[in-house]
Design a protein around this motif. Sequence first.
Motif, PDB file in Angstrom:
ATOM      1  N   ASP A  84       1.064  -1.274  -0.274  1.00  0.00           N
ATOM      2  CA  ASP A  84       0.175   0.275   0.204  1.00  0.00           C
ATOM      3  C   ASP A  84       0.671   1.151   0.177  1.00  0.00           C
ATOM      4  O   ASP A  84       0.341   2.303   0.656  1.00  0.00           O
ATOM      5  CB  ASP A  84      -1.201   0.175   1.160  1.00  0.00           C
ATOM      6  CG  ASP A  84      -2.250  -1.141   1.186  1.00  0.00           C
ATOM      7  OD1 ASP A  84      -2.457  -1.222   0.202  1.00  0.00           O
ATOM      8  OD2 ASP A  84      -2.033  -1.650   1.976  1.00  0.00           O
ATOM      9  N   TYR A  85       1.944   1.262  -0.172  1.00  0.00           N
ATOM     10  CA  TYR A  85       3.236   1.707  -0.290  1.00  0.00           C
ATOM     11  C   TYR A  85       2.568   3.398  -0.640  1.00  0.00           C
ATOM     12  O   TYR A  85       2.602   4.173  -1.427  1.00  0.00           O
ATOM     13  CB  TYR A  85       4.405   1.956  -0.770  1.00  0.00           C
ATOM     14  CG  TYR A  85       5.339   3.021  -0.911  1.00  0.00           C
ATOM     15  CD1 TYR A  85       5.543   3.900   0.520  1.00  0.00           C
ATOM     16  CD2 TYR A  85       5.866   3.535  -1.631  1.00  0.00           C
ATOM     17  CE1 TYR A  85       6.426   4.939   0.252  1.00  0.00           C
ATOM     18  CE2 TYR A  85       6.021   4.742  -2.008  1.00  0.00           C
ATOM     19  CZ  TYR A  85       6.900   5.463  -1.033  1.00  0.00           C
ATOM     20  OH  TYR A  85       8.158   6.617  -1.646  1.00  0.00           O
ATOM     21  N   THR A  86       2.169   3.392  -2.482  1.00  0.00           N
ATOM     22  CA  THR A  86       1.911   4.049  -3.555  1.00  0.00           C
ATOM     23  C   THR A  86       0.444   4.936  -2.890  1.00  0.00           C
ATOM     24  O   THR A  86       0.319   5.784  -3.641  1.00  0.00           O
ATOM     25  CB  THR A  86       1.665   3.620  -4.559  1.00  0.00           C
ATOM     26  OG1 THR A  86       2.931   2.946  -5.245  1.00  0.00           O
ATOM     27  CG2 THR A  86       1.019   3.501  -5.818  1.00  0.00           C
ATOM     28  N   ARG A  87      -0.511   3.461  -2.281  1.00  0.00           N
ATOM     29  CA  ARG A  87      -1.584   4.254  -1.915  1.00  0.00           C
ATOM     30  C   ARG A  87      -1.410   5.660  -0.985  1.00  0.00           C
ATOM     31  O   ARG A  87      -2.230   6.478  -1.632  1.00  0.00           O
ATOM     32  CB  ARG A  87      -2.655   3.310  -1.294  1.00  0.00           C
ATOM     33  CG  ARG A  87      -4.235   3.684  -0.749  1.00  0.00           C
ATOM     34  CD  ARG A  87      -4.523   2.116  -0.339  1.00  0.00           C
ATOM     35  NE  ARG A  87      -5.493   2.898  -0.072  1.00  0.00           N
ATOM     36  CZ  ARG A  87      -6.761   1.807   0.890  1.00  0.00           C
ATOM     37  NH1 ARG A  87      -6.693   0.633   1.189  1.00  0.00           N
ATOM     38  NH2 ARG A  87      -7.612   2.958   1.749  1.00  0.00           N
ATOM     39  N   CYS A  88      -0.471   5.203   0.607  1.00  0.00           N
ATOM     40  CA  CYS A  88      -0.223   6.738   0.705  1.00  0.00           C
ATOM     41  C   CYS A  88       0.224   7.687  -0.010  1.00  0.00           C
ATOM     42  O   CYS A  88      -0.375   8.644   0.696  1.00  0.00           O
ATOM     43  CB  CYS A  88       0.618   6.009   2.576  1.00  0.00           C
ATOM     44  SG  CYS A  88       0.255   4.391   2.722  1.00  0.00           S
ATOM     45  N   VAL A  89       0.999   7.095  -0.517  1.00  0.00           N
ATOM     46  CA  VAL A  89       1.734   8.588  -1.279  1.00  0.00           C
ATOM     47  C   VAL A  89       0.798   9.372  -1.900  1.00  0.00           C
ATOM     48  O   VAL A  89       0.731  10.693  -2.021  1.00  0.00           O
ATOM     49  CB  VAL A  89       3.001   7.866  -3.101  1.00  0.00           C
ATOM     50  CG1 VAL A  89       3.088   9.232  -2.839  1.00  0.00           C
ATOM     51  CG2 VAL A  89       3.768   7.348  -2.148  1.00  0.00           C
ATOM     52  N   GLN A  90       0.113   9.216  -2.811  1.00  0.00           N
ATOM     53  CA  GLN A  90      -1.245   9.238  -3.318  1.00  0.00           C
ATOM     54  C   GLN A  90      -2.330  10.253  -2.784  1.00  0.00           C
ATOM     55  O   GLN A  90      -2.941  10.874  -2.686  1.00  0.00           O
ATOM     56  CB  GLN A  90      -1.847   8.469  -4.129  1.00  0.00           C
ATOM     57  CG  GLN A  90      -3.193   8.160  -5.484  1.00  0.00           C
ATOM     58  CD  GLN A  90      -2.438   9.602  -6.360  1.00  0.00           C
ATOM     59  OE1 GLN A  90      -1.867   9.351  -7.070  1.00  0.00           O
ATOM     60  NE2 GLN A  90      -2.995  10.885  -6.538  1.00  0.00           N
TER      61      GLN A  90
END
Length: 250
Positions: A84-90
Amino acid sequence: MAWMNPSSPQQHRMQDMLISYFWSGDVIRGRCVSDIVLSGTVDVPVPPTRLLADWQREISSHMILEPGDVEVMPLARARARWPDYTRCVQAVSDWTCAPGLPDVLASSDVALMACRGARYHHDGGQYGGAAFCNLFLSEDRGLDLHFPSTGHRIPLTRGTVVIFDTGQPHGVIQRGSSGFNAAEFAPDRDCIQIFLTWELPIEDPHVGHALKVDFDVAPSTSLQLDSEQVLLNGTPVIVCPDSGRWCRAD
């Protein structure tokens, strides 16, 4: 060591004279230190159990994280265990659009950090050319991000996001405390916060506008300096690590 209290009736005047000198290319440039702190909460999922265990091992086995310390964590390894790293950044990127910072994260350096509280400090001596954007990933540990000069006090929970000027004194302290006390961050207490931090270029027009930063103040002083630093009323200053008050560097 002479104390300089920015919470006095002359606070506004003194804040106006708080200047961060930073490298812009190969020259030193002066700017005001913004007292604006942007904060909110975004929806980010709980980090996976495997990642939380890895962070715990890293802190207990490879780091000496004393009360008040802020240290870098291995981001590349974390991303491999963090779907979920990309989700956090988004989520943070979407949040930054509201104060007029479109796509600023995409071009900014990012790091993963851990702290066991944080002594009061400013980062203008190393990151004067930046504002920080922090996303906190840990659950509520009863801690606040405190900016003593401005009065901002932000409870830290999972999803708390903050943008602030690196020259502004700040610390992570026990909720209800008036300052940093190392005894409140004993090893047997669960008081570690993990967070992502981005360095937003202060000279980016969107960043400067959002924080209302004035540039090229006191240009004659800029010509005399050869390092990044913060001056208050023309005097080099440091931050008391326990109270967050400015004091003369001498």
